[in-house]
Design a protein around this motif. Sequence first.
Motif, PDB file in Angstrom:
ATOM      1  N   ASP A 175       0.693  -1.495   0.199  1.00 13.55           N
ATOM      2  CA  ASP A 175      -0.022  -0.302   0.196  1.00 13.55           C
ATOM      3  C   ASP A 175       0.622   1.383   0.061  1.00 13.55           C
ATOM      4  O   ASP A 175       0.849   2.011  -0.833  1.00 13.55           O
TER       5      ASP A 175
ATOM      6  N   ARG B 198       1.029   4.188  -2.573  1.00 14.71           N
ATOM      7  CA  ARG B 198       0.901   5.592  -2.484  1.00 14.71           C
ATOM      8  C   ARG B 198       1.958   6.384  -2.368  1.00 14.71           C
ATOM      9  O   ARG B 198       2.255   7.518  -3.359  1.00 14.71           O
TER      10      ARG B 198
ATOM     11  N   ALA C  83       2.080   6.951  -6.581  1.00 12.48           N
ATOM     12  CA  ALA C  83       1.025   7.724  -6.699  1.00 12.48           C
ATOM     13  C   ALA C  83       1.139   8.928  -6.466  1.00 12.48           C
ATOM     14  O   ALA C  83       1.314  10.801  -7.436  1.00 12.48           O
ATOM     15  N   ILE C  84       2.711   9.599  -5.319  1.00  5.46           N
ATOM     16  CA  ILE C  84       2.807  10.841  -5.067  1.00  5.46           C
ATOM     17  C   ILE C  84       3.687  10.915  -6.449  1.00  5.46           C
ATOM     18  O   ILE C  84       3.711  12.431  -6.490  1.00  5.46           O
TER      19      ILE C  84
ATOM     20  N   GLU D 270       4.132  10.242  -9.161  1.00  6.01           N
ATOM     21  CA  GLU D 270       3.525  10.917 -10.133  1.00  6.01           C
ATOM     22  C   GLU D 270       2.709  12.252 -10.534  1.00  6.01           C
ATOM     23  O   GLU D 270       2.095  12.499 -11.061  1.00  6.01           O
ATOM     24  N   ALA D 271       1.925  12.414  -9.067  1.00  6.51           N
ATOM     25  CA  ALA D 271       0.515  13.934  -9.160  1.00  6.51           C
ATOM     26  C   ALA D 271       2.244  15.085  -9.552  1.00  6.51           C
ATOM     27  O   ALA D 271       1.585  15.739  -9.366  1.00  6.51           O
ATOM     28  N   GLN D 272       3.530  14.739  -7.980  1.00  2.12           N
ATOM     29  CA  GLN D 272       4.187  15.349  -8.577  1.00  2.12           C
ATOM     30  C   GLN D 272       5.101  15.780 -10.174  1.00  2.12           C
ATOM     31  O   GLN D 272       4.838  16.775 -10.505  1.00  2.12           O
ATOM     32  N   GLN D 273       5.136  14.729 -10.678  1.00  2.00           N
ATOM     33  CA  GLN D 273       5.726  15.334 -12.036  1.00  2.00           C
ATOM     34  C   GLN D 273       4.678  15.727 -12.832  1.00  2.00           C
ATOM     35  O   GLN D 273       5.296  16.122 -13.849  1.00  2.00           O
ATOM     36  N   SER D 274       3.514  15.274 -12.147  1.00  2.00           N
ATOM     37  CA  SER D 274       2.693  15.878 -13.840  1.00  2.00           C
ATOM     38  C   SER D 274       2.391  17.893 -13.625  1.00  2.00           C
ATOM     39  O   SER D 274       1.891  18.502 -13.934  1.00  2.00           O
ATOM     40  N   ARG D 275       3.384  18.177 -12.350  1.00  3.19           N
ATOM     41  CA  ARG D 275       3.363  19.719 -12.535  1.00  3.19           C
ATOM     42  C   ARG D 275       4.590  20.124 -12.828  1.00  3.19           C
ATOM     43  O   ARG D 275       5.597  20.839 -11.562  1.00  3.19           O
ATOM     44  N   GLY D 276       5.622  18.908 -12.908  1.00  7.93           N
ATOM     45  CA  GLY D 276       6.449  19.430 -13.355  1.00  7.93           C
ATOM     46  C   GLY D 276       7.796  19.234 -12.729  1.00  7.93           C
ATOM     47  O   GLY D 276       9.242  18.898 -13.069  1.00  7.93           O
ATOM     48  N   LEU D 277       8.032  18.003 -12.174  1.00  5.62           N
ATOM     49  CA  LEU D 277       8.713  17.549 -10.988  1.00  5.62           C
ATOM     50  C   LEU D 277       9.560  16.944 -11.925  1.00  5.62           C
ATOM     51  O   LEU D 277       9.174  15.745 -12.299  1.00  5.62           O
TER      52      LEU D 277
ATOM     53  N   PRO E 199       8.484  17.603  -1.877  1.00  7.70           N
ATOM     54  CA  PRO E 199       7.277  17.172  -2.052  1.00  7.70           C
ATOM     55  C   PRO E 199       6.855  16.215  -2.443  1.00  7.70           C
ATOM     56  O   PRO E 199       5.901  15.403  -2.356  1.00  7.70           O
TER      57      PRO E 199
ATOM     58  N   PRO F 178       3.951  14.575   1.690  1.00  7.87           N
ATOM     59  CA  PRO F 178       2.503  13.630   1.518  1.00  7.87           C
ATOM     60  C   PRO F 178       2.361  12.335   1.962  1.00  7.87           C
ATOM     61  O   PRO F 178       1.540  12.185   2.006  1.00  7.87           O
TER      62      PRO F 178
ATOM     63  N   VAL G 101       2.604  12.820   5.131  1.00  6.72           N
ATOM     64  CA  VAL G 101       0.911  13.703   6.413  1.00  6.72           C
ATOM     65  C   VAL G 101       0.210  12.551   5.681  1.00  6.72           C
ATOM     66  O   VAL G 101      -0.751  12.515   6.711  1.00  6.72           O
TER      67      VAL G 101
ATOM     68  N   GLY H 230       8.226  14.379 -16.290  1.00 10.44           N
ATOM     69  CA  GLY H 230       7.949  16.072 -15.808  1.00 10.44           C
ATOM     70  C   GLY H 230       8.323  17.230 -16.894  1.00 10.44           C
ATOM     71  O   GLY H 230       7.838  18.610 -16.258  1.00 10.44           O
TER      72      GLY H 230
ATOM     73  N   ALA I 218       5.174  19.116 -18.283  1.00  5.63           N
ATOM     74  CA  ALA I 218       4.280  19.596 -17.670  1.00  5.63           C
ATOM     75  C   ALA I 218       3.292  20.922 -18.424  1.00  5.63           C
ATOM     76  O   ALA I 218       2.858  21.131 -18.060  1.00  5.63           O
TER      77      ALA I 218
ATOM     78  N   PHE J 198      -4.549  15.492  -9.805  1.00 11.63           N
ATOM     79  CA  PHE J 198      -5.885  13.562  -9.373  1.00 11.63           C
ATOM     80  C   PHE J 198      -6.509  13.903  -8.230  1.00 11.63           C
ATOM     81  O   PHE J 198      -6.703  14.426  -7.510  1.00 11.63           O
TER      82      PHE J 198
ATOM     83  N   ASN K  58      -2.087  13.324  -2.287  1.00  9.36           N
ATOM     84  CA  ASN K  58      -0.804  12.598  -3.028  1.00  9.36           C
ATOM     85  C   ASN K  58       0.024  13.809  -3.423  1.00  9.36           C
ATOM     86  O   ASN K  58       1.285  14.118  -4.503  1.00  9.36           O
TER      87      ASN K  58
ATOM     88  N   PHE L  44       2.034  19.706  -0.171  1.00  2.00           N
ATOM     89  CA  PHE L  44       3.032  18.777   1.132  1.00  2.00           C
ATOM     90  C   PHE L  44       3.327  20.284   1.498  1.00  2.00           C
ATOM     91  O   PHE L  44       3.913  20.973   2.403  1.00  2.00           O
TER      92      PHE L  44
ATOM     93  N   LEU M  70       9.401  24.498 -10.372  1.00  2.00           N
ATOM     94  CA  LEU M  70       9.731  23.796 -10.895  1.00  2.00           C
ATOM     95  C   LEU M  70       9.802  23.816 -12.516  1.00  2.00           C
ATOM     96  O   LEU M  70      10.929  23.534 -12.943  1.00  2.00           O
TER      97      LEU M  70
ATOM     98  N   LEU N 240      -0.153  26.083 -13.724  1.00  2.60           N
ATOM     99  CA  LEU N 240       1.234  25.757 -14.595  1.00  2.60           C
ATOM    100  C   LEU N 240       0.843  26.217 -16.598  1.00  2.60           C
ATOM    101  O   LEU N 240       1.362  26.250 -16.659  1.00  2.60           O
TER     102      LEU N 240
END
Lengths: 250, 565
Positions: A151, A155, A158-159, A161-168, A182, A186, A189, B372, B375, B382, B387, B390, B404, B452
Amino acid sequence: MPSRYDLLHPLTKLSLALVLIVAAYLSPSVWLSTAICGAALLTTAASHRRGEIARVYPLFFVPITISLLLIRGVLVPDVRTSPIDVGGFVLSLDAIAGAWIYILRYCTLVAALFTVIQTTPTAQLMHALAERGLPRSIEFILLMALQIIPDMKLRADAILEAQQSRGLVIHSLPSRIRALVPLIGPLVVGALVDVEERSMALELRAFAATNRPTRMTVLLDSRAQRVVRVACIGAVVAMAVAVVGVRYLP
Amino acid sequence: MNDAIVATNGLSFRYTRRTTPALDQISIAIAAGSVTAIIGPAGAGKSTLCALLAGFMPRFFRGVVDGTATVDGMSPIEGSVHAMLPHVTVVLSQASTQISGVCDTVAGEVGFALANMGLPVDTIRTRVAEALATMEIGHLAERSPFQLSGGQQQRMVIAAALALNPPVLIFDEPTAQLDPPTVAALGDTLRRLAAAGKTIIVAEQHLDWVAAYADRVIVLNAGRLHADGPPQTIIADPQLALGRSYAQRLSSYAQLHGVWQGSTVATTHAGLVRGIRTDAPVEPVSRPLPRAHAAPMQAPVLTCTSVQFAYPNGVPVLTDVDLTFGHGERVALLGRNGAGKSTLLRHFNGLLRPQSGSIALNGVDIAKRAPGTLARQMSIVFQDVRNQLFAATVRTEIAYGPSLLGIPSIDQERRVTHALAVCGLTNDADTHPYDLPVARRRLVATAAIMALESDIIALDEPTAGLDSDSIETLSSAIATCTQAGRTVILVTHDLNFCATHTDRVVLLAGGRIVLDAPWASLNEDHIALLDREVGLPLGFDVARTCGIAAGNALHRCLTAPAGLR
């Protein structure tokens, strides 16, 4: 289709693994160690998941074999016996033989335990241990720890993926260090938030009940298996006594 | 009420370290064999009331309780959760955290509570089989709970509650992750359980669902009892400012177009069917075609060519997916739980790589691009925003993405200010995201992606758990994106929301695209297919029940997006 080995009682499998591991640890000879390791690999071969399990073995065995051969054979060579000069490095056959015993012990340990884990549902293993008096709270903590690992892995994926989706983008050591907050934030938390809800869920699953829980799985056992388990335990005790006798008695 | 199975009298609860009560002087009585909905804005106290009735206060959640409560003759304030279990259980909204983590199969998880209670094996097996069948997940019985999709996990935890078979069942936002057929099936199941004597209490945001299945609605606001009555009366009362259900919106729209014969607006599907005048002359209503279909085809912003993907165990997820999205298009990506929607979405920005076929963004194959780095072209909000979040403040959370991308600080500031304003978060800019209600956290995640300014923005279940105010804010944010020429992809089970905010529907079934057409050009076969797979948006559903053929002027009127807006 589960094999006959897979259907053995979890404690029978554990006992067989234990006897192999203890024997490998106490074995003084390369040939005996090789035979014991072969027996451990036979348990893998007897499982219906032998293909899957065997595919993982190189990941366990190759790095440890190379590093132990180097450490024992090159860095700690016993040059008084059979020295061999290989391109400036002095190797010793006896040192290599010694390293080989360590490798065989490690392989036996991994093969015996990994086969038991891979062929025994965790809940059944814990069921068997609980029947022998393992406290319920310990059983739960062990089970949850084992089950939560996938699990947490999901998780973490998924984190990412979420951060890569905003440019990481992670491509170098500094970028990895910058990505820690980043990615870890998550996860931590989320885990803390999850703890509260997971605790609620356990309450709602009657985990606080004090009566004896019903076991949904019936562990197959037989007189023959019980005899094997007793024999295994006896063999372990006998080996321990023999070693103590040889090493410490005048 | 003498036959009340759930009753509270002057019930108040204040969490430790909070100054204001989460529940304030609540007095209600709920009859056995009824379905009662608890509605209200985020932070109204719905979840607190559910938890209290199940026995979580004041020992599990520390705080001060005043007043009395009884559930099936037991006091949840004096008893523990375990003591209350034979009388009441609650299904929480987040399915993934309700998995015990102790069972390696779905069947084991569903029967876990029964096993802990020490029931006989045969009884457990029978109840588990019945609960799995009720939630239509019998085929998943031997799967690991962790291998299920979000919707499947939600069905599993509901099955676990059904298996307990208590006289009172409480559901805290049970529909958030379910596809429309399962939502409807759950409604029918709850009605069946109520008819069999069970008492059902549902905390729910979805007014149309409440109107369709509840006998009674309790409205909470800031912890106080705001209103209590039958759904038709409560939902139709403008003084309560609950927001309007889609049924109300559609009947108002029908009134406006002179095709309504009722004197009042309808709150249910049945009311709409009764009120629509099928013989009235209709002024032509045109539904705009998507830009890519209406205007000469520009270079597409996203192209998928023969995309195939399978799990490591060989189970195919996507098969021969061919798709093209134009600039400024608004597309709904629909499908049942497990149809492959999320998997396809992850291919669009390179998070997953197709095993064969290709994906191009602005004409460039993304096969060798790190996720990345895409983007600027494509970003995704999501479903589980935990996720993503932060940062210590909403402002820094939103600024993270632009930083970024190497956006200059002046432009970063402009983007952050704009995203805050569009998502209604300006006053929360310096708040920690986790200090906001869950619904507003989702808006923070959306704002962070909007900043973005990607060519394509995809939102995965954007309305899950949102109250009506937050949905209005989200609608404005989506409109702002499309006005700026960005392509918006909605992956959602909220059919009415996507029918209102998109022009084109792409339907996935079993990993294949089985329908790809503008809403405006759906024919009878398309509508039947859509209905079979995911159900229909309200306008289409009402038109079909009234026997109005696709293409007819009245059909166009009822299915125009303005009807639900």
